[in-house]
Scaffold this motif. Structure first.
Motif, short mmCIF file in Angstrom:
data_model
loop_
_atom_site.label_atom_id
_atom_site.label_comp_id
_atom_site.label_asym_id
_atom_site.label_seq_id
_atom_site.Cartn_x
_atom_site.Cartn_y
_atom_site.Cartn_z
N UNK A 463 -16.08 -15.09 0.81
CA UNK A 463 -17.97 -14.14 1.42
C UNK A 463 -18.97 -14.75 2.16
N UNK A 464 -19.34 -14.61 3.14
CA UNK A 464 -20.37 -14.94 4.21
C UNK A 464 -21.90 -13.95 4.20
N UNK A 465 -22.50 -15.31 4.17
CA UNK A 465 -23.88 -15.22 4.33
C UNK A 465 -24.93 -16.17 4.92
N UNK A 466 -24.60 -15.79 6.02
CA UNK A 466 -24.76 -17.37 7.13
C UNK A 466 -25.95 -16.18 8.21
N UNK A 467 -26.35 -16.71 8.11
CA UNK A 467 -27.65 -16.34 9.78
C UNK A 467 -28.39 -15.28 9.33
N UNK A 468 -29.48 -14.92 10.54
CA UNK A 468 -29.32 -13.17 10.61
C UNK A 468 -29.48 -12.49 12.38
N UNK A 469 -28.81 -12.09 12.57
CA UNK A 469 -28.62 -11.03 13.84
C UNK A 469 -29.04 -9.88 13.81
N UNK A 470 -29.93 -9.31 14.58
CA UNK A 470 -30.45 -8.17 14.49
C UNK A 470 -29.42 -7.96 15.20
N UNK A 471 -29.37 -6.51 15.72
CA UNK A 471 -28.42 -5.23 16.70
C UNK A 471 -28.84 -4.62 17.18
N UNK A 472 -29.96 -4.78 18.18
CA UNK A 472 -30.75 -4.37 19.25
C UNK A 472 -30.31 -4.03 20.69
N UNK A 473 -29.30 -4.15 20.87
CA UNK A 473 -28.61 -4.12 22.03
C UNK A 473 -28.64 -3.30 22.97
N UNK A 474 -28.59 -1.89 21.82
CA UNK A 474 -29.24 -0.32 22.65
C UNK A 474 -30.78 -0.28 23.04
N UNK A 475 -31.41 -1.37 22.38
CA UNK A 475 -32.80 -1.78 23.41
C UNK A 475 -32.97 -2.25 24.56
N UNK A 476 -31.77 -2.45 25.11
CA UNK A 476 -31.83 -3.61 26.21
C UNK A 476 -32.95 -2.88 27.60
N UNK A 477 -33.76 -3.46 27.84
CA UNK A 477 -34.25 -2.64 29.53
C UNK A 477 -35.71 -1.62 28.01
N UNK A 478 -35.83 -1.58 27.24
CA UNK A 478 -36.64 -0.66 27.17
C UNK A 478 -37.83 -1.46 25.99
N UNK A 479 -37.35 -2.17 25.21
CA UNK A 479 -38.05 -2.92 24.28
C UNK A 479 -38.63 -4.24 24.75
N UNK A 480 -39.34 -5.14 24.43
CA UNK A 480 -39.31 -6.84 24.85
C UNK A 480 -38.30 -7.74 23.43
N UNK A 481 -37.75 -8.62 23.82
CA UNK A 481 -37.42 -9.25 22.62
C UNK A 481 -37.31 -10.00 23.17
N UNK A 482 -36.45 -11.34 21.95
CA UNK A 482 -37.02 -12.70 22.48
C UNK A 482 -35.01 -13.00 22.48
N UNK A 483 -34.86 -14.00 22.89
CA UNK A 483 -33.43 -14.53 23.34
C UNK A 483 -32.36 -14.35 22.00
N UNK A 484 -32.89 -13.99 20.66
CA UNK A 484 -31.70 -13.50 20.10
C UNK A 484 -31.84 -11.74 19.43
N UNK A 485 -33.00 -11.55 20.26
CA UNK A 485 -32.76 -10.09 20.07
C UNK A 485 -33.47 -9.44 18.74
N UNK A 486 -34.27 -10.08 18.35
CA UNK A 486 -35.56 -9.90 17.45
C UNK A 486 -36.58 -9.12 18.17
N UNK A 487 -36.97 -8.10 18.16
CA UNK A 487 -38.08 -7.07 19.14
C UNK A 487 -39.75 -8.04 18.23
#
Length: 554
Positions: A463-487
């Motif tokens: 069972x894997x509990x590592x890292x935190x990856x936001x799924x924000x690709x659908x907002x590309x070009x709309x809202x500003x995100x950092x290099x990891x995808x956080x808004x």
């Protein structure tokens, strides 16, 4: 609860009508009286009863029928309902056959026709047999049943979806349960490749269903009732649920869209013990259930499972695009999609995902781990909570932590509990570099970062509990995100005290507002957020106040 069945079988229409009439008169208030005019028809009826998970209390069957005698029918019926009582109706000339059937068909009783008056010649016999049957009767499970293989990723997906949406179900493993294989035969799927099989109480079935197909079948709402809302929330974790409750309770027409199940990542947590107001803790499922009930009470519309694929700005509206091609318009949009666990990207991981390698707690697999060795990757609270939960079932739980101690990322109360749990081992400065197995996980390959030592250990569940990856690709070009995808929101947008590019309002962005006025963010998906349930709830509730201020100027 469905009544147990008394099934009577006779090829003579007049006799069949008469016996059914007498049975219904005496037992119709407690039992469902069914009839069939041949053995073949009766077997089809039994298979449908089996698919609906109903049960048969008693068979009352005529012996002399063409094509299939009563004894021949009962011999086949035993395989489907072995605990049912069996009564044969015979003519005087058939008594020898009836006596022989006591051994072959495990006959309980035979009655000579005619049975009039039933008060003397039928009911007393059946009363005794039914009383015996009731003494050992346990009502069958009435909910959804899932027939599958433990190592099937599709089976895991179905179980996980039902569990996270708090839909009771019964798991039936084809490798362990004879009845599971019987159900496969009765519904005629194409062997093991057609698993999982999902059976519903009304007798309908789905083979290898998607989450959306299951949702539509059980009545979850996947389509919005109206085209426009004051507030639309994407994400049903603690932040989204809190915003939904506060928004709707304060008069905003509110819709919440969740792609998997309300509760988000927190909803899969086995135990949350540091949430204010719950001194003995509560599970993520309990928290999600309470929050969903509260949100619905205030009129929140919850769409699940439903996926948002994009958003466009059409001032003064924000238009949400859904995976099914439909659209929802709103004045204010809150993004509370949280984060997902990061993949290891090691050899074997993709092949074994859902077949021994799982992301998150996967509580549906806990009982299956009875007596086994379980491995958990991660050193934060979610991993610690899972370790304590799995330790109740597994022979041993091994935590694999890259850091040199748990103290860097885990709450002290969890560290203390882990130390006090004898079958939990913590291996620090250790990582998994490969997982092995053909059909399911068989071994993990570990490396010690300090010594460089490599070892391969047998394993069935990881069972894997590592890292935190936001799924924000659908907002590309709309809202500003950092290099990891956080808004990015609020003051973090203000570079050198300048408002973000394209900002047209004569005010700075609100605390939880993105670079697009009217689009807000809360919870783990926000850049710089505190990854705790309470902080997510706090941000979701606070955000509603800024939404009100925004709406007042629209």
């Amino acid at each position: 609860m469905a009544k147990p069945v008394i099934l009577t079988v006779d090829d003579d229409p007049d006799v069949l009508q008469a016996i059914a009439r007498d049975l219904r008169k005496e037992y119709g208030d407690r039992f469902r009286i069914m009839r069939a005019d041949s053995g073949a028809t009766a077997l089809d009826v039994l298979k449908q009863l089996k698919i609906r998970n109903e049960t048969v209390a008693t068979f009352v069957v005529d012996q002399r029928m063409p094509l299939m005698s009563g004894v021949e029918f009962l011999e086949q019926a035993i395989a489907l309902f072995p605990n049912s009582k069996r009564v044969l109706l015979t003519a005087y000339a058939d008594t020898d056959a009836a006596i022989r059937a006591i051994n072959h068909a495990k006959l309980d009783y035979y009655l000579l026709k005619p049975w009039n008056p039933p008060e003397e010649r039928l009911y007393p016999v059946l009363d005794d047999l039914i009383d015996d049957w009731l003494a050992d009767y346990s009502p069958p499970f009435e909910g959804i049943r899932v027939v599958g293989n433990r190592w099937s990723p599709q089976s895991h997906q179905v179980k996980d979806f039902l569990a996270r949406n708090q839909i009771p179900y019964q798991w039936m493993d084809v490798e362990l349960e004879k009845e599971a294989n019987q159900l496969l035969t009765y519904t005629k799927p194409d062997g093991v490749q057609s698993l999982p099989l999902v059976l519903f109480p009304d007798g309908s079935t789905l083979i290898q269903p998607t989450n959306l197909q299951i949702a539509e079948h059980i009545g979850l709402r996947t389509q919005a009732e109206r085209p426009f809302y004051d507030l639309a929330i994407v994400g049903g974790g603690p932040a989204g649920l809190a915003a939904a409750v506060y928004g709707a309770s304060e008069g905003l027409s509110t819709v919440m869209i969740e792609k998997e199940a309300p509760g988000g990542q927190a909803g899969s947590s086995s135990r949350i013990e540091n949430y204010l107001g719950f001194p003995i803790g509560l599970s993520g499922v309990d928290l999600a259930r309470r929050a969903v009930t509260q949100a619905k009470r205030f009129g929140v519309e919850i769409l699940t499972p439903q996926t948002v694929t994009g958003v466009r700005i059409q001032d003064p509206y924000r238009v949400i695009l859904l995976a099914d091609g439909s659209e929802i318009s709103c004045h204010a949009l809150l993004i509370a999609t949280g984060v997902s666990y990061r993949k290891l990207n090691i050899p074997g991981e993709e092949h074994l995902s859902g077949a021994g390698v799982y992301y998150g707690a996967a509580m549906t697999e806990a009982i299956a781990c009875q007596g086994e060795e379980v491995f958990i990757i991660g050193g934060a609270n979610s991993a610690g909570q899972a370790a304590i939960h799995f330790a109740k079932y597994a022979h041993s739980v091994t935590m694999l932590v890259r850091a040199d101690s748990l103290a860097k990322s885990m709450s002290q109360y969890l560290i203390d509990q882990i130390k006090a749990t004898q079958n939990i081992t913590v291996r620090t400065q250790t990582k998994v570099v490969e997982v092995k197995g053909e059909q399911n996980l068989e071994a993990v390959v570990l490396i010690n970062d300090q010594t460089g030592a490599i070892e391969t250990l047998p394993a069935k569940s990881l069972f894997i509990f590592i890292g935190a990856r936001p799924q924000t690709d659908w907002l590309d070009g709309i809202v500003e995100r950092d290099e990891n995808g956080f808004i990015i929101a609020g003051a973090d947008l203000m570079l050198d005290k300048r408002r973000p590019k394209g900002w047209a309002l004569e005010r700075d962005p609100f605390l939880l507002e993105t670079n697009v006025p009217g689009i807000f963010v809360a919870g783990d998906v926000r850049y710089g957020s505190v990854k705790r349930v309470a902080s997510g709830v706090g941000e979701g509730s606070v955000c509603v106040q800024f939404i009100h201020r925004y709406l007042a100027k629209v």
